[in-house]
Design an enzyme around this catalytic site. Structure first.
Site, short mmCIF file in Angstrom:
data_model
loop_
_atom_site.label_atom_id
_atom_site.label_comp_id
_atom_site.label_asym_id
_atom_site.label_seq_id
_atom_site.Cartn_x
_atom_site.Cartn_y
_atom_site.Cartn_z
N TRP A 100 41.08 56.48 36.56
CA TRP A 100 41.37 55.04 36.51
C TRP A 100 40.09 54.22 36.40
O TRP A 100 40.08 53.10 35.87
CB TRP A 100 42.20 54.60 37.71
CG TRP A 100 41.53 54.73 39.06
CD1 TRP A 100 41.63 55.78 39.92
CD2 TRP A 100 40.66 53.78 39.69
NE1 TRP A 100 40.88 55.54 41.05
CE2 TRP A 100 40.28 54.32 40.94
CE3 TRP A 100 40.16 52.53 39.35
CZ2 TRP A 100 39.42 53.66 41.83
CZ3 TRP A 100 39.31 51.87 40.23
CH2 TRP A 100 38.94 52.43 41.45
N ASN A 155 50.57 40.71 31.66
CA ASN A 155 50.56 41.52 32.88
C ASN A 155 51.44 42.76 32.79
O ASN A 155 51.04 43.86 33.19
CB ASN A 155 51.00 40.67 34.07
CG ASN A 155 51.01 41.48 35.36
OD1 ASN A 155 49.99 42.02 35.75
ND2 ASN A 155 52.17 41.58 35.98
N TRP A 213 44.31 48.23 39.32
CA TRP A 213 44.13 49.59 38.80
C TRP A 213 44.50 50.63 39.85
O TRP A 213 45.19 51.61 39.56
CB TRP A 213 42.68 49.80 38.30
CG TRP A 213 42.54 49.41 36.86
CD1 TRP A 213 42.07 48.22 36.38
CD2 TRP A 213 42.92 50.19 35.71
NE1 TRP A 213 42.13 48.22 35.00
CE2 TRP A 213 42.64 49.41 34.56
CE3 TRP A 213 43.45 51.46 35.54
CZ2 TRP A 213 42.88 49.87 33.26
CZ3 TRP A 213 43.69 51.92 34.24
CH2 TRP A 213 43.41 51.13 33.12
N GLU A 253 52.53 35.09 42.85
CA GLU A 253 51.53 35.78 42.02
C GLU A 253 50.14 35.21 42.27
O GLU A 253 49.16 35.94 42.32
CB GLU A 253 51.88 35.65 40.53
CG GLU A 253 53.14 36.41 40.13
CD GLU A 253 53.07 37.90 40.46
OE1 GLU A 253 52.08 38.56 40.12
OE2 GLU A 253 54.03 38.39 41.09
N TRP A 261 48.83 36.95 45.01
CA TRP A 261 48.26 38.28 44.75
C TRP A 261 46.74 38.20 44.62
O TRP A 261 46.01 39.12 44.97
CB TRP A 261 48.85 38.87 43.46
CG TRP A 261 49.99 39.82 43.72
CD1 TRP A 261 51.31 39.50 43.70
CD2 TRP A 261 49.90 41.21 44.06
NE1 TRP A 261 52.04 40.62 44.00
CE2 TRP A 261 51.21 41.68 44.22
CE3 TRP A 261 48.84 42.10 44.23
CZ2 TRP A 261 51.49 43.01 44.55
CZ3 TRP A 261 49.12 43.42 44.55
CH2 TRP A 261 50.42 43.86 44.72
N TRP A 270 41.00 65.08 36.86
CA TRP A 270 40.97 64.20 35.68
C TRP A 270 40.48 64.98 34.47
O TRP A 270 39.64 65.87 34.61
CB TRP A 270 40.00 63.03 35.90
CG TRP A 270 40.31 62.14 37.05
CD1 TRP A 270 39.54 61.94 38.15
CD2 TRP A 270 41.47 61.30 37.22
NE1 TRP A 270 40.13 61.04 39.00
CE2 TRP A 270 41.32 60.63 38.46
CE3 TRP A 270 42.62 61.05 36.47
CZ2 TRP A 270 42.26 59.73 38.96
CZ3 TRP A 270 43.55 60.16 36.96
CH2 TRP A 270 43.38 59.51 38.18
C1 LIG Z 1 45.55 47.13 35.43
C2 LIG Z 1 45.50 45.64 35.73
C3 LIG Z 1 44.28 44.99 35.77
C4 LIG Z 1 44.23 43.62 36.05
N1 LIG Z 1 43.00 42.99 36.08
C5 LIG Z 1 42.93 41.67 36.40
C6 LIG Z 1 41.68 41.00 36.44
O1 LIG Z 1 40.60 41.58 36.25
N2 LIG Z 1 41.69 39.66 36.71
C7 LIG Z 1 42.85 38.98 36.96
O2 LIG Z 1 42.80 37.76 37.21
N3 LIG Z 1 44.04 39.60 36.96
C8 LIG Z 1 44.12 40.92 36.68
N4 LIG Z 1 45.35 41.53 36.64
C9 LIG Z 1 46.54 40.79 37.12
C10 LIG Z 1 47.36 40.05 36.06
O3 LIG Z 1 47.65 40.89 34.99
C11 LIG Z 1 46.69 38.78 35.55
O4 LIG Z 1 46.23 37.99 36.61
C12 LIG Z 1 47.70 37.94 34.73
O5 LIG Z 1 48.21 38.70 33.67
C13 LIG Z 1 46.99 36.71 34.20
O6 LIG Z 1 47.83 35.97 33.37
P1 LIG Z 1 48.36 34.53 33.80
O7 LIG Z 1 47.19 33.70 34.24
O8 LIG Z 1 49.21 34.02 32.73
O9 LIG Z 1 49.18 34.91 35.10
P2 LIG Z 1 50.43 34.20 35.80
O10 LIG Z 1 51.55 35.15 35.75
O11 LIG Z 1 50.63 32.84 35.31
O12 LIG Z 1 49.96 34.16 37.32
C14 LIG Z 1 49.23 33.05 37.87
C15 LIG Z 1 47.94 33.54 38.49
O13 LIG Z 1 48.19 34.43 39.57
C16 LIG Z 1 47.18 35.43 39.62
N5 LIG Z 1 47.82 36.74 39.44
C17 LIG Z 1 48.95 37.01 38.77
N6 LIG Z 1 49.25 38.32 38.87
C18 LIG Z 1 48.28 38.88 39.61
C19 LIG Z 1 48.03 40.20 40.06
N7 LIG Z 1 48.87 41.22 39.79
N8 LIG Z 1 46.92 40.43 40.80
C20 LIG Z 1 46.06 39.42 41.11
N9 LIG Z 1 46.26 38.15 40.71
C21 LIG Z 1 47.36 37.88 39.98
C22 LIG Z 1 46.21 35.14 38.48
O14 LIG Z 1 45.13 34.40 39.00
C23 LIG Z 1 47.06 34.32 37.53
O15 LIG Z 1 46.31 33.45 36.73
C24 LIG Z 1 45.42 42.91 36.33
C25 LIG Z 1 46.66 43.58 36.28
C26 LIG Z 1 46.69 44.93 35.97
C27 LIG Z 1 48.03 45.62 35.94
#
Ligand SMILES: Cc1cc2nc3c(=O)[nH]c(=O)nc-3n(C[C@H](O)[C@H](O)[C@H](O)COP(=O)(O)OP(=O)(O)OC[C@H]3O[C@@H](n4cnc5c(N)ncnc54)[C@H](O)[C@@H]3O)c2cc1C
Length: 457
Positions: A352, A334, A375, A265, A268, A296
Site C-alpha cells: 500500500w 472518493n 490507504w 465526511e 473524517w 507483497w
Molecule cells: C486511498 C485514498 C486516499 C485518499 N487520500 C486523500 C488525501 O490525500 N487528501 C484528502 O483530502 N482526502 C483523501 N482521501 C479522502 C477522499 O477521497 C477525499 O477527501 C475526497 O474525495 C475529496 O473530494 P471532495 O472534496 O469533493 O469531498 P467531499 O465528499 O465533498 O467531502 C468534503 C470534505 O471532507 C473531507 N473528506 C471526505 N472524505 C474523506 C475521507 N475519507 N478521509 C478524510 N477526509 C475526507 C475532505 O476534506 C473533503 O473535501 C483519500 C481516500 C482514499 C480512499
C-alpha cells in the site's frame, strides 16, 4: 511604534477565519511569511501536484494581502533558522501561526519555539486534534465513536472575518521570488488539466463552496456516483487551508436533506489527524503486525503492474478511469479512490505504501493524514480496519455506482461501448488500443487470500 509581529503561514493560506492573522493585526505591523522548508528532519517534501497548487495559492494570497495594504514574504530554508533570522532582521518579538500536526511540523514548532516567542492558534480542524477523548481521557482509534463525541462539541466557533486592514511595517524586508522556487512543471508541462480544473486560493475555495450549496442536501444519495459532480471538490482548498472547516460547517449545516452525511465526511478529516497525532509514522508504517511480513509482490513484473496502474492501463475500466482522472486533474472521486487503492493492494498485491506515494505525488489534495489513514483503511492494515479479506470487485462496483459516463469521459477508447459492456468489455469487444486485464478477478482474489493466510500465521 509597536515592534512587528511575524505571521508564519503554512497550510492555512487564507485571510478570513485565520486566528494568527487576526491576532497579529491587533498587535502591530504584520510580516506574513511563507517558508519553503524541505529540510526540517522527517519533513515530507511536497509532491508535484501539491507544488503546482502551492505556487498558485501563494500568488493568490499575496494579491489578497496587497489589497489589505500588506504582502507575503517568501523565504526558503529550515523554519527553525529562517524565522529567528527574520525576527532579528525586522525587530519582531513574536511569531504567530496556526497549529499543524504532521510530525515534521510538530518538530519545527518545537525548534522554532526554542529560539523565538511562538504563539500557536487553532483553526484548521473542527476541534483541535487530541481534544476529543473517551470518557477515560484516551484518544479514539475508531471513526464512529470519535465522530459521535466530536458532534457533541458542534457547532464550531463562529467564523472570524478578515481584518479590514493588516498594518504594514515601515519598510518591507527582502522576499524571494515565487518564480525562482520552480514549483511549476516546465518540461514537460503536465499541469494543463490542473489549470482547467482548479482555481487555487481563497476566492476559488469560496466559489467551490457556493457551487456545492445547491447539492449539499442530496449528498448521501449521490456522493458515490462518479459520473455526477455531487461532492464539494473542497479537499485541496481545505488541505491548503484556503477555507477553514468552520467556514464550511457554518455555510452548510442548514442545507437540510442529507447534509449531515457531508459534515460527517468533513469529520473524517479531523479523525485522520487525530490518528496521526497518536501514530506519527502512520504514512509509512502499517498499524497491524501481519503487514510487517506480508508477502507483497516485488521485482520486474510487479513494477510493470505498478506502472500500468499508475498510467490507467490495468484493463479494468473503472480503475483506469480513476487513475487517468487523477493524472489529468490531480483529483479522483472518493469511491473510485477506494476501488483503485483496493485493486493495487489486493488484486496486484503491491505494498500500500507504493500507492500512498503515488497519490502523494499526484493529488492536489495530498494530505499526510487523510492519505495514510485512507490507504491503511483500504488495505486493512490500519488501527481502524481489519478488512484485508474484504476484496472489492471492481466490475460490480462499477455497475453498482453507475460509472458508465465516467468511464467514457476518462477512457475514450471505450466511449463507443454500450452501458451493458463498458464496465467489463469482453475480449472481442475490447478496442485494439485498450489492454486486456492484468489479472482475472477470481485468480486475484484467490492469490490475495492465500497471501493473507501466509501473513497472519
Ligand atoms: C486511498 C485514498 C486516499 C485518499 N487520500 C486523500 C488525501 O490525500 N487528501 C484528502 O483530502 N482526502 C483523501 N482521501 C479522502 C477522499 O477521497 C477525499 O477527501 C475526497 O474525495 C475529496 O473530494 P471532495 O472534496 O469533493 O469531498 P467531499 O465528499 O465533498 O467531502 C468534503 C470534505 O471532507 C473531507 N473528506 C471526505 N472524505 C474523506 C475521507 N475519507 N478521509 C478524510 N477526509 C475526507 C475532505 O476534506 C473533503 O473535501 C483519500 C481516500 C482514499 C480512499
Amino acid at each position: 511604534m509597536h515592534s512587528p509581529v511575524i505571521v508564519w503561514l503554512r497550510r492555512d493560506l487564507r485571510l478570513s477565519d485565520q486566528a494568527a492573522i487576526a491576532e497579529a493585526a491587533g498587535k502591530g505591523p504584520v510580516i506574513p511569511v511563507y517558508v519553503l522548508d524541505d529540510e526540517t528532519p522527517r519533513h515530507r517534501a511536497m509532491g508535484g501536484a501539491s507544488r503546482w497548487w502551492l505556487h498558485h495559492s501563494l500568488a493568490s494570497l499575496d494579491a489578497a494581502l496587497r489589497e489589505k495594504g500588506s504582502r507575503l514574504i517568501l523565504r526558503r530554508g529550515k523554519c527553525e533558522d529562517v524565522l529567528p533570522a527574520l525576527a532579528e532582521e525586522t525587530g519582531a518579538r513574536e511569531v504567530h501561526a496556526l497549529h499543524h500536526y504532521e510530525p515534521w511540523w510538530r518538530n519545527a514548532e518545537k525548534a522554532v519555539g526554542k529560539r523565538v516567542a511562538l504563539h500557536l492558534h487553532h483553526g484548521n480542524y473542527l476541534v483541535p486534534p487530541g481534544a476529543v477523548t473517551t470518557g477515560a481521557g484516551a484518544p479514539y482509534k475508531i471513526y464512529t465513536p470519535f465522530w459521535r463525541a466530536l458532534s457533541e462539541r458542534m457547532p464550531p466557533p463562529e467564523v472570524q472575518p478578515c481584518p479590514d486592514a493588516i498594518p504594514a511595517p515601515e519598510s518591507w524586508v527582502r522576499s524571494e521570488s515565487l518564480a525562482d522556487w520552480n514549483l511549476l512543471p516546465v518540461e514537460p508541462d503536465w499541469a494543463g488539466g490542473l489549470r482547467d480544473a482548479w482555481e487555487p486560493g481563497e476566492d476559488g475555495a469560496h466559489a467551490r463552496l457556493q457551487a456545492f450549496a445547491g447539492k449539499a442536501s442530496r449528498y448521501r444519495e449521490q456522493r458515490d456516483l462518479p459520473s455526477r459532480d455531487a461532492t464539494s471538490f473542497l479537499s485541496p482548498h481545505l488541505h491548503f487551508g484556503e477555507i477553514s472547516p468552520a467556514q464550511v460547517w457554518h455555510a452548510m449545516a442548514g442545507a437540510g436533506g442529507s447534509v449531515e452525511t457531508f459534515l460527517g465526511e468533513v469529520g473524517w478529516r479531523d479523525y485522520a489527524q487525530n490518528v496521526i497525532l497518536q501514530f506519527p509514522d502512520y504514512g509509512g508504517k502499517s498499524a497491524r503486525e501481519p503487514f510487517d511480513s506480508f508477502p507483497w509482490r516485488t521485482g520486474e513484473n510487479a513494477e510493470a503492474d505498478l506502472r500500468a496502474w499508475q498510467q490507467g492501463r490495468t484493463g479494468y475500466p473503472i480503475v483506469d478511469a480513476g487513475m487517468r482522472q487523477l493524472w489529468h486533474t490531480g483529483w479522483m472521486h472518493n469511491r473510485v479512490r477506494m476501488i483503485a487503492a483496493s485493486f493495487l493492494v489486493k488484486h496486484l498485491l503491491i505494498d500500500w505504501r507504493r500507492g500512498e506515494q503515488w497519490f502523494w505525488d499526484t493529488l492536489v489534495d495530498a494530505d499526510y493524514a487523510s492519505n495514510a489513514v485512507n490507504w491503511q483503511w483500504t488495505a486493512g492494515s490500519g488501527v481502524d480496519s481489519n478488512m484485508f479479506v474484504r476484496i472489492m470487485a471492481p466490475l460490480s462496483q462499477s455497475e453498482k455506482f453507475d460509472a458508465a459516463a465516467y468511464i467514457r469521459q476518462w477512457v475514450p477508447e471505450l466511449a463507443d461501448l454500450p452501458d451493458a459492456e463498458i464496465h467489463d468489455p469482453a475480449p472481442m469487444a475490447r478496442p485494439a488500443d485498450y489492454p486486456s486485464r492484468l489479472i482475472d478477478h477470481r485468480a486475484a482474489r484467490e492469490r490475495a487470500l492465500a497471501a493473507w493466510e501466509q501473513a497472519k500465521d
